[in-house]
Design a protein around this motif. Structure first.
Motif, PDB file in Angstrom:
ATOM      1  N   HIS A   1       3.761  17.651  26.179  1.00 27.46           N
ATOM      2  CA  HIS A   1       2.647  18.007  25.294  1.00 27.46           C
ATOM      3  C   HIS A   1       1.910  16.760  24.825  1.00 27.46           C
ATOM      4  O   HIS A   1       1.531  16.651  23.671  1.00 27.46           O
ATOM      5  CB  HIS A   1       3.163  18.800  24.094  1.00 27.46           C
ATOM      6  N   SER A   2       1.718  15.831  25.723  1.00 27.59           N
ATOM      7  CA  SER A   2       1.035  14.595  25.361  1.00 27.59           C
ATOM      8  C   SER A   2      -0.460  14.855  25.182  1.00 27.59           C
ATOM      9  O   SER A   2      -0.995  15.877  25.610  1.00 27.59           O
ATOM     10  CB  SER A   2       1.250  13.537  26.440  1.00 27.59           C
ATOM     11  N   ARG A   3      -1.099  13.906  24.539  1.00 30.19           N
ATOM     12  CA  ARG A   3      -2.541  14.011  24.287  1.00 30.19           C
ATOM     13  C   ARG A   3      -3.324  14.161  25.579  1.00 30.19           C
ATOM     14  O   ARG A   3      -4.273  14.948  25.674  1.00 30.19           O
ATOM     15  CB  ARG A   3      -2.985  12.758  23.519  1.00 30.19           C
TER      16      ARG A   3
ATOM     17  N   ALA B   1      -9.065  13.639  20.579  1.00 29.93           N
ATOM     18  CA  ALA B   1      -8.470  13.074  19.359  1.00 29.93           C
ATOM     19  C   ALA B   1      -7.313  13.977  18.973  1.00 29.93           C
ATOM     20  O   ALA B   1      -7.282  15.155  19.363  1.00 29.93           O
ATOM     21  CB  ALA B   1      -9.503  13.012  18.231  1.00 29.93           C
ATOM     22  N   PRO B   2      -6.346  13.474  18.229  1.00 27.82           N
ATOM     23  CA  PRO B   2      -5.228  14.327  17.825  1.00 27.82           C
ATOM     24  C   PRO B   2      -5.712  15.525  17.007  1.00 27.82           C
ATOM     25  O   PRO B   2      -6.701  15.418  16.274  1.00 27.82           O
ATOM     26  CB  PRO B   2      -4.369  13.394  16.964  1.00 27.82           C
ATOM     27  N   PRO B   3      -5.058  16.668  17.126  1.00 28.47           N
ATOM     28  CA  PRO B   3      -5.430  17.828  16.302  1.00 28.47           C
ATOM     29  C   PRO B   3      -5.357  17.478  14.820  1.00 28.47           C
ATOM     30  O   PRO B   3      -4.538  16.668  14.401  1.00 28.47           O
ATOM     31  CB  PRO B   3      -4.381  18.882  16.672  1.00 28.47           C
TER      32      PRO B   3
ATOM     33  N   PRO C   1      18.417  18.478  15.185  1.00 30.01           N
ATOM     34  CA  PRO C   1      18.290  19.181  16.471  1.00 30.01           C
ATOM     35  C   PRO C   1      16.841  19.438  16.863  1.00 30.01           C
ATOM     36  O   PRO C   1      16.467  19.310  18.033  1.00 30.01           O
ATOM     37  CB  PRO C   1      19.042  20.497  16.231  1.00 30.01           C
ATOM     38  N   LEU C   2      15.996  19.803  15.888  1.00 29.89           N
ATOM     39  CA  LEU C   2      14.581  20.036  16.171  1.00 29.89           C
ATOM     40  C   LEU C   2      13.885  18.746  16.563  1.00 29.89           C
ATOM     41  O   LEU C   2      13.083  18.714  17.506  1.00 29.89           O
ATOM     42  CB  LEU C   2      13.903  20.650  14.951  1.00 29.89           C
ATOM     43  N   LEU C   3      14.188  17.667  15.863  1.00 29.74           N
ATOM     44  CA  LEU C   3      13.575  16.377  16.165  1.00 29.74           C
ATOM     45  C   LEU C   3      13.935  15.923  17.578  1.00 29.74           C
ATOM     46  O   LEU C   3      13.080  15.415  18.322  1.00 29.74           O
ATOM     47  CB  LEU C   3      14.023  15.339  15.138  1.00 29.74           C
ATOM     48  N   GLU C   4      15.180  16.128  17.974  1.00 29.02           N
ATOM     49  CA  GLU C   4      15.610  15.738  19.318  1.00 29.02           C
ATOM     50  C   GLU C   4      14.894  16.575  20.382  1.00 29.02           C
ATOM     51  O   GLU C   4      14.481  16.059  21.427  1.00 29.02           O
ATOM     52  CB  GLU C   4      17.123  15.905  19.446  1.00 29.02           C
ATOM     53  N   ASP C   5      14.722  17.862  20.116  1.00 29.17           N
ATOM     54  CA  ASP C   5      13.993  18.724  21.052  1.00 29.17           C
ATOM     55  C   ASP C   5      12.545  18.269  21.207  1.00 29.17           C
ATOM     56  O   ASP C   5      11.988  18.281  22.311  1.00 29.17           O
ATOM     57  CB  ASP C   5      14.023  20.172  20.577  1.00 29.17           C
ATOM     58  N   LEU C   6      11.923  17.870  20.108  1.00 28.49           N
ATOM     59  CA  LEU C   6      10.535  17.416  20.167  1.00 28.49           C
ATOM     60  C   LEU C   6      10.410  16.118  20.949  1.00 28.49           C
ATOM     61  O   LEU C   6       9.452  15.926  21.702  1.00 28.49           O
ATOM     62  CB  LEU C   6       9.985  17.238  18.755  1.00 28.49           C
ATOM     63  N   ARG C   7      11.361  15.215  20.755  1.00 29.03           N
ATOM     64  CA  ARG C   7      11.346  13.971  21.524  1.00 29.03           C
ATOM     65  C   ARG C   7      11.463  14.268  23.019  1.00 29.03           C
ATOM     66  O   ARG C   7      10.763  13.678  23.844  1.00 29.03           O
ATOM     67  CB  ARG C   7      12.498  13.069  21.087  1.00 29.03           C
ATOM     68  N   THR C   8      12.350  15.175  23.375  1.00 27.34           N
ATOM     69  CA  THR C   8      12.564  15.523  24.779  1.00 27.34           C
ATOM     70  C   THR C   8      11.323  16.140  25.401  1.00 27.34           C
ATOM     71  O   THR C   8      10.982  15.857  26.555  1.00 27.34           O
ATOM     72  CB  THR C   8      13.743  16.506  24.909  1.00 27.34           C
ATOM     73  N   ALA C   9      10.634  16.989  24.632  1.00 25.02           N
ATOM     74  CA  ALA C   9       9.454  17.686  25.151  1.00 25.02           C
ATOM     75  C   ALA C   9       8.164  16.910  24.916  1.00 25.02           C
ATOM     76  O   ALA C   9       7.087  17.400  25.244  1.00 25.02           O
ATOM     77  CB  ALA C   9       9.339  19.065  24.508  1.00 25.02           C
ATOM     78  N   GLY C  10       8.261  15.699  24.378  1.00 26.53           N
ATOM     79  CA  GLY C  10       7.063  14.940  24.030  1.00 26.53           C
ATOM     80  C   GLY C  10       6.125  14.711  25.198  1.00 26.53           C
ATOM     81  O   GLY C  10       4.898  14.841  25.067  1.00 26.53           O
ATOM     82  N   ASP C  11       6.680  14.385  26.365  1.00 23.19           N
ATOM     83  CA  ASP C  11       5.835  14.113  27.521  1.00 23.19           C
ATOM     84  C   ASP C  11       5.120  15.358  28.020  1.00 23.19           C
ATOM     85  O   ASP C  11       4.059  15.281  28.637  1.00 23.19           O
ATOM     86  CB  ASP C  11       6.678  13.526  28.664  1.00 23.19           C
TER      87      ASP C  11
ATOM     88  N   VAL D   1       3.844  16.724   8.275  1.00 21.60           N
ATOM     89  CA  VAL D   1       4.515  16.844   9.574  1.00 21.60           C
ATOM     90  C   VAL D   1       3.503  17.122  10.686  1.00 21.60           C
ATOM     91  O   VAL D   1       3.611  16.580  11.792  1.00 21.60           O
ATOM     92  CB  VAL D   1       5.584  17.951   9.522  1.00 21.60           C
ATOM     93  N   HIS D   2       2.509  17.935  10.416  1.00 16.79           N
ATOM     94  CA  HIS D   2       1.476  18.228  11.414  1.00 16.79           C
ATOM     95  C   HIS D   2       0.777  16.941  11.857  1.00 16.79           C
ATOM     96  O   HIS D   2       0.551  16.701  13.054  1.00 16.79           O
ATOM     97  CB  HIS D   2       0.460  19.211  10.831  1.00 16.79           C
ATOM     98  N   GLU D   3       0.445  16.082  10.900  1.00 19.84           N
ATOM     99  CA  GLU D   3      -0.234  14.823  11.242  1.00 19.84           C
ATOM    100  C   GLU D   3       0.685  13.911  12.046  1.00 19.84           C
ATOM    101  O   GLU D   3       0.248  13.279  13.027  1.00 19.84           O
ATOM    102  CB  GLU D   3      -0.689  14.104   9.977  1.00 19.84           C
ATOM    103  N   LEU D   4       1.948  13.823  11.668  1.00 22.12           N
ATOM    104  CA  LEU D   4       2.885  12.960  12.393  1.00 22.12           C
ATOM    105  C   LEU D   4       3.129  13.484  13.811  1.00 22.12           C
ATOM    106  O   LEU D   4       3.238  12.701  14.761  1.00 22.12           O
ATOM    107  CB  LEU D   4       4.204  12.865  11.637  1.00 22.12           C
ATOM    108  N   LEU D   5       3.210  14.793  13.980  1.00 19.19           N
ATOM    109  CA  LEU D   5       3.365  15.364  15.314  1.00 19.19           C
ATOM    110  C   LEU D   5       2.140  15.089  16.169  1.00 19.19           C
ATOM    111  O   LEU D   5       2.251  14.783  17.365  1.00 19.19           O
ATOM    112  CB  LEU D   5       3.604  16.872  15.215  1.00 19.19           C
ATOM    113  N   ALA D   6       0.961  15.193  15.577  1.00 15.24           N
ATOM    114  CA  ALA D   6      -0.271  14.925  16.319  1.00 15.24           C
ATOM    115  C   ALA D   6      -0.327  13.470  16.785  1.00 15.24           C
ATOM    116  O   ALA D   6      -0.854  13.178  17.860  1.00 15.24           O
ATOM    117  CB  ALA D   6      -1.487  15.251  15.453  1.00 15.24           C
TER     118      ALA D   6
END
Length: 249
Positions: free
Chosen positions: A148-150, A157-159, A136-146, A117-122
């Protein structure tokens, strides 16, 4: 053997892993690091694994900073008591309902799941996270994706997660059914020790940090048997903010 607080951030073998509260004849389905519908191994060779299987361990020349939040000191001091108490509680629950609990199998699966999961999030690969994370967690991450962008975090490089080690059971609790057609669930939070690498724009060498994680895992409990474990909580955030010398966060 209960985990000792003094060993939590060391590189020694994890305490308590040899313990198993698994009932005779039960077969636990540990948290798996595969997306929904996949049949492949939970730890492919090209994905990070736990400290026992990762391919490039840090050398003695690597500089590693230990990062502790204020609350981590209490976490470390209370870990032996927490671990023992929750092992007994989960064993009792597993005796009364079909939970199929085993700390040994759960901790191995949790390490694999967190690494994947850490690699996929990165990589911001939210499609592959379906099935691994609760909706619910996945939807929150999609919403907040912008947010915490790279580019915004200044990553060159991704963490990268280098090591992950499940130390102890930090907490566990029963979750009531969300609706008349929904089953109750058990939520378990393991205390994880990780080593991560962050490479920032404008810096020649990457930074390496050792810290503690408390990601939450949840499993539904039905009469016919337990459901699959899913990650339902990542704490404040899954990554660590950049530390600027002389500046408080």
């Amino acid at each position: 053997t209960l985990p000792s607080g003094a060993r939590l951030l060391s590189d020694g073998p994890k305490a308590g892993k040899e313990e198993s509260t698994k009932e005779a004849g039960s077969s636990e389905q540990a948290p798996q690091a595969t997306s929904a519908g996949e049949k492949e191994s939970a730890t492919p060779a090209d994905k990070p694994t736990s400290d026992k299987g990762q391919s490039s361990p840090p050398s003695s020349d690597d500089e590693i900073s230990v990062f502790l939040e204020p609350g981590n000191f209490v976490d470390i001091l209370t870990t032996p008591l927490r671990h023992g108490t929750h092992l007994v509680t989960l064993s009792f629950v597993g005796f009364m309902v079909p939970l199929e609990w085993s700390w040994s199998e759960f901790s191995d699966g949790a390490e694999q799941a967190i690494a994947a999961v850490h690699e996929l999030l990165a990589r911001e690969d939210y499609a592959e996270l379906r099935g691994l994370l609760a909706e619910p967690l996945l939807e929150d991450l999609r919403t907040a994706g912008d947010e915490h962008s790279r580019e915004k975090e200044g990553w060159a490089a991704p963490p990268r997660l280098i090591e992950v080690d499940a130390v102890a059971v930090f907490s566990s609790r029963a979750m009531p059914a969300a609706g008349p057609e929904e089953p109750p669930a058990i939520r378990v939070t393991p205390l994880m020790k990780v080593l991560e690498e962050y490479h920032y724009v404008g810096e020649e060498k990457p930074r390496r940090y050792r810290r503690l994680l408390k990601w939450e895992f949840e499993r539904t409990v039905r009469r016919e048997g337990p459901g699959a474990w899913q990650i339902c909580g990542l704490g404040k955030q899954w990554f660590m903010r950049k530390k600027v010398p002389g500046k408080s966060e």
